[in-house]
Enzyme design. Structure first.
Site, PDB file in Angstrom:
ATOM      1  N   ILE A  74      10.364   5.002  -7.074  1.00 33.65           N
ATOM      2  CA  ILE A  74      11.734   4.825  -6.554  1.00 33.65           C
ATOM      3  C   ILE A  74      12.441   3.684  -7.293  1.00 33.65           C
ATOM      4  CG2 ILE A  74      13.112   4.530  -4.454  1.00 33.65           C
ATOM      5  CD1 ILE A  74      10.545   5.377  -2.866  1.00 33.65           C
ATOM      6  N   ASP A 103       6.919  -6.019 -12.536  1.00 37.24           N
ATOM      7  CA  ASP A 103       5.957  -5.038 -12.010  1.00 37.24           C
ATOM      8  C   ASP A 103       4.598  -5.382 -12.620  1.00 37.24           C
ATOM      9  OD1 ASP A 103       6.389  -1.719 -10.968  1.00 37.24           O
ATOM     10  OD2 ASP A 103       4.446  -2.475 -11.615  1.00 37.24           O
ATOM     11  N   GLY A 126       2.467   1.425 -11.539  1.00 34.76           N
ATOM     12  CA  GLY A 126       3.708   1.782 -12.228  1.00 34.76           C
ATOM     13  C   GLY A 126       3.430   2.229 -13.653  1.00 34.76           C
ATOM     14  N   ALA A 168       8.260  -3.558  -4.824  1.00 38.84           N
ATOM     15  CA  ALA A 168       6.836  -3.710  -5.152  1.00 38.84           C
ATOM     16  C   ALA A 168       5.982  -3.803  -3.888  1.00 38.84           C
ATOM     17  CB  ALA A 168       6.631  -4.964  -6.001  1.00 38.84           C
ATOM     18  N   TYR A 218      -0.618  -0.604   6.587  1.00 41.10           N
ATOM     19  CA  TYR A 218       0.542  -0.467   5.688  1.00 41.10           C
ATOM     20  C   TYR A 218       1.841  -0.631   6.475  1.00 41.10           C
ATOM     21  CZ  TYR A 218       4.277   1.923   3.184  1.00 41.10           C
ATOM     22  OH  TYR A 218       5.498   2.240   2.612  1.00 41.10           O
ATOM     23  N   ASN A 245      10.559  10.472   3.855  1.00 44.47           N
ATOM     24  CA  ASN A 245       9.702  10.879   2.727  1.00 44.47           C
ATOM     25  C   ASN A 245      10.490  11.043   1.432  1.00 44.47           C
ATOM     26  OD1 ASN A 245       8.107  11.418   5.134  1.00 44.47           O
ATOM     27  ND2 ASN A 245       6.678  12.333   3.695  1.00 44.47           N
ATOM     28  N   HIS A 257       0.975  12.194  -2.089  1.00 45.24           N
ATOM     29  CA  HIS A 257       2.180  12.779  -1.506  1.00 45.24           C
ATOM     30  C   HIS A 257       2.185  14.299  -1.660  1.00 45.24           C
ATOM     31  CE1 HIS A 257       3.944   8.545  -2.057  1.00 45.24           C
ATOM     32  NE2 HIS A 257       3.586   8.717  -0.807  1.00 45.24           N
ATOM     33  N   ARG A 268      -5.463  14.127   9.431  1.00 41.69           N
ATOM     34  CA  ARG A 268      -5.701  12.736   9.038  1.00 41.69           C
ATOM     35  C   ARG A 268      -5.327  11.858  10.231  1.00 41.69           C
ATOM     36  NH1 ARG A 268      -2.513  12.655   3.372  1.00 41.69           N
ATOM     37  NH2 ARG A 268      -0.861  13.108   4.851  1.00 41.69           N
TER      38      ARG A 268
HETATM   39  N1  LIG Z   1       7.434   7.023  -1.668  1.00 45.50           N
HETATM   40  C1  LIG Z   1       7.825   7.088  -0.386  1.00 45.50           C
HETATM   41  O1  LIG Z   1       7.973   8.169   0.185  1.00 45.50           O
HETATM   42  C2  LIG Z   1       8.093   5.817   0.378  1.00 45.50           C
HETATM   43  C3  LIG Z   1       8.443   5.914   1.744  1.00 45.50           C
HETATM   44  C4  LIG Z   1       8.718   4.745   2.443  1.00 45.50           C
HETATM   45  C5  LIG Z   1       8.667   3.521   1.808  1.00 45.50           C
HETATM   46  N2  LIG Z   1       8.300   3.443   0.505  1.00 45.50           N
HETATM   47  C6  LIG Z   1       8.260   2.105  -0.135  1.00 45.50           C
HETATM   48  O2  LIG Z   1       9.052   2.143  -1.297  1.00 45.50           O
HETATM   49  C7  LIG Z   1       8.515   1.267  -2.300  1.00 45.50           C
HETATM   50  C8  LIG Z   1       8.370   2.031  -3.604  1.00 45.50           C
HETATM   51  O3  LIG Z   1       7.543   3.170  -3.378  1.00 45.50           O
HETATM   52  P1  LIG Z   1       7.116   4.118  -4.587  1.00 45.50           P
HETATM   53  O4  LIG Z   1       6.775   5.434  -4.010  1.00 45.50           O
HETATM   54  O5  LIG Z   1       8.105   4.008  -5.683  1.00 45.50           O
HETATM   55  O6  LIG Z   1       5.749   3.416  -4.993  1.00 45.50           O
HETATM   56  P2  LIG Z   1       5.154   3.109  -6.454  1.00 45.50           P
HETATM   57  O7  LIG Z   1       3.716   2.785  -6.260  1.00 45.50           O
HETATM   58  O8  LIG Z   1       5.502   4.201  -7.393  1.00 45.50           O
HETATM   59  O9  LIG Z   1       5.949   1.797  -6.885  1.00 45.50           O
HETATM   60  C9  LIG Z   1       5.577   0.505  -6.473  1.00 45.50           C
HETATM   61  C10 LIG Z   1       5.488  -0.367  -7.714  1.00 45.50           C
HETATM   62  O10 LIG Z   1       5.173  -1.709  -7.315  1.00 45.50           O
HETATM   63  C11 LIG Z   1       4.219  -2.243  -8.213  1.00 45.50           C
HETATM   64  N3  LIG Z   1       3.502  -3.299  -7.466  1.00 45.50           N
HETATM   65  C12 LIG Z   1       2.745  -3.164  -6.359  1.00 45.50           C
HETATM   66  N4  LIG Z   1       2.303  -4.360  -5.939  1.00 45.50           N
HETATM   67  C13 LIG Z   1       2.817  -5.291  -6.801  1.00 45.50           C
HETATM   68  C14 LIG Z   1       2.724  -6.707  -6.889  1.00 45.50           C
HETATM   69  N5  LIG Z   1       2.013  -7.413  -6.011  1.00 45.50           N
HETATM   70  N6  LIG Z   1       3.384  -7.320  -7.896  1.00 45.50           N
HETATM   71  C15 LIG Z   1       4.105  -6.622  -8.802  1.00 45.50           C
HETATM   72  N7  LIG Z   1       4.222  -5.276  -8.772  1.00 45.50           N
HETATM   73  C16 LIG Z   1       3.572  -4.616  -7.778  1.00 45.50           C
HETATM   74  C17 LIG Z   1       3.368  -1.061  -8.634  1.00 45.50           C
HETATM   75  O11 LIG Z   1       2.736  -1.278  -9.886  1.00 45.50           O
HETATM   76  C18 LIG Z   1       4.390   0.069  -8.686  1.00 45.50           C
HETATM   77  O12 LIG Z   1       4.966   0.216  -9.968  1.00 45.50           O
HETATM   78  C19 LIG Z   1       7.230   0.729  -1.734  1.00 45.50           C
HETATM   79  O13 LIG Z   1       7.485  -0.550  -1.202  1.00 45.50           O
HETATM   80  C20 LIG Z   1       6.880   1.698  -0.610  1.00 45.50           C
HETATM   81  O14 LIG Z   1       6.165   1.066   0.406  1.00 45.50           O
HETATM   82  C21 LIG Z   1       8.010   4.564  -0.231  1.00 45.50           C
END
Ligand SMILES: NC(=O)c1ccc[n+]([C@@H]2O[C@H](COP(=O)([O-])OP(=O)(O)OC[C@H]3O[C@@H](n4cnc5c(N)ncnc54)[C@H](O)[C@@H]3O)[C@@H](O)[C@H]2O)c1
Length: 329
Positions: free
Chosen positions: A11, A30, A35, A73, A140, A169, A186, A279
């Site tokens: 995202i 990141d 990522g 992140a 989480y 989602n 997912h 689950r």
């Molecule tokens: N994908 C979904 O459906 C969804 C739904 C609700 C909330 N979210 C939230 O949205 C955000 C992005 O989700 P996403 O699906 O893009 O996940 P993603 O894993 O693709 O992206 C998260 C990024 O954060 C980086 N990261 C994690 N911990 C880190 C740290 N300590 N320092 C630096 N970088 C770090 C990872 O390397 C990754 O690139 C997250 O916070 C997630 O909890 C996602």
């Protein structure tokens, strides 16, 4: 300059793309744990490291005039958080606090935060509005709720303006970027990987829920609509708007089997299914009441229907496979 943490993830990279298209400057932090470096264009300033790394944060804030931060992140797998909660609290909360502290130290007082519908836990009623009680069923979900509470306290005490966006989602792709997680938990990416033959079948966790076809119902939102909402949230803060918690969803629920059936039609592939046990902690229905996003942010999803969300991911994934094959990778 906008600091995007997690900007090499799904995202975050799409939101960075939309911000740049709008003429905004971004810098990305990141650690690349989940990522992809190639999701960030070469011309964008990129720092590889943790959001909990104080020295790195003070270097970034010294080298760039950061006006606001969009904080994506996090570790974001429910199941993983149940088996290793320490890692989740350390990564998402402990490091998250360090990030907030370093932003405030540098005078950054605008923050858009990725929260989640997982902060609500088992819903008492659907659709879920922002005043629904928050009682997460996973570590989480707790990490995200804790960050919301911390930001509220920081707002009161230090004037940190924030918008916590509680996504339902996320799904779909833009022309250039889509969802690539390893491991992938997912639904939609796995459905389409099964359509491509990359996995033999898609797992469906439980078909005995109290829903019309027995599979859980979720509210899918296109990743570009999510990205657009972050930009509106940023504008809200820039205009001096108050801190907010806001749901992001389409307000429509689709069952797991409806997603698979729609994907079968779009991909013209049989997409085999394996029915597996439920689950733990998977609610039967999660549907957003997204009235507040429309009213406060003026947000209007451009891709509200499931078929257009699935088609965007399928087209991106098919192009990506073709170009990977063409490069002999
Ligand atoms: N994908 C979904 O459906 C969804 C739904 C609700 C909330 N979210 C939230 O949205 C955000 C992005 O989700 P996403 O699906 O893009 O996940 P993603 O894993 O693709 O992206 C998260 C990024 O954060 C980086 N990261 C994690 N911990 C880190 C740290 N300590 N320092 C630096 N970088 C770090 C990872 O390397 C990754 O690139 C997250 O916070 C997630 O909890 C996602």
């Amino acid at each position: 300059m906008i600091l995007i943490t997690g900007g090499a993830g799904y995202i975050g990279s799409v939101t960075g793309e939309l911000l740049r298209k709008r003429g905004e400057s971004v810098v990305i932090l990141d650690n690349l744990y989940r990522g992809h470096r190639d999701a960030v264009p070469a011309e964008v300033p990129f720092y590889q490291g943790d959001i909990g790394n104080r020295d790195l944060l003070s270097r970034i804030t010294a080298e760039h005039s950061i006006e606001a931060c969009i904080h994506f992140a996090a570790l974001a797998y429910v199941g993983e958080s149940v088996s290793d909660p320490a890692r989740y609290f350390q990564n998402n909360v402990e490091q998250g606090i360090t990030l907030l502290d370093e932003l405030l130290k540098a005078g950054v007082r605008r923050l858009v935060f990725s929260s989640t519908c997982a902060t609500y836990g088992e819903p008492r009623q659907v659709p879920i509005s922002e005043d629904h009680p928050q009682n997460p069923t996973s570590p989480y979900g707790w990490t995200k709720l804790m960050m919301e509470r911390i930001m509220e306290s920081y707002d009161l005490a230090y004037g940190l303006g924030f918008v916590a966006l509680r996504y339902f989602n996320a799904a779909g792709a833009t022309q250039e970027r889509g969802e690539l997680h390893e491991p992938e938990t997912h639904l939609l990416p796995n459905v389409l990987r099964a359509a491509q033959g990359h996995i033999p079948a898609v797992s469906v966790f439980g078909d005995d829920y109290p829903t019309p076809d027995g599979t859980p119902i979720r509210d899918y939102i296109h990743v570009a609509d999510l990205g657009a909402a972050h930009i509106l949230a940023l504008d809200h803060l820039r205009k001096g708007g108050e801190s907010q918690q806001i749901n992001l969803g389409n307000g429509h629920g689709y069952s797991v089997m409806e997603v698979i059936e729609t994907a079968r039609q779009i991909t013209q592939s049989p997409i085999p299914v394996n029915i597996e046990p439920r689950r733990a902690g998977d609610p039967s229905r999660l549907i957003a009441d997204a009235t507040k996003a429309r009213e406060v942010l003026g947000w209007k999803p451009a891709y509200p229907d499931l078929a257009s969300i699935i088609r965007s991911d399928w087209e991106w994934r098919s192009r990506r496979t073709q170009s990977t094959n063409a490069e002999g990778r």
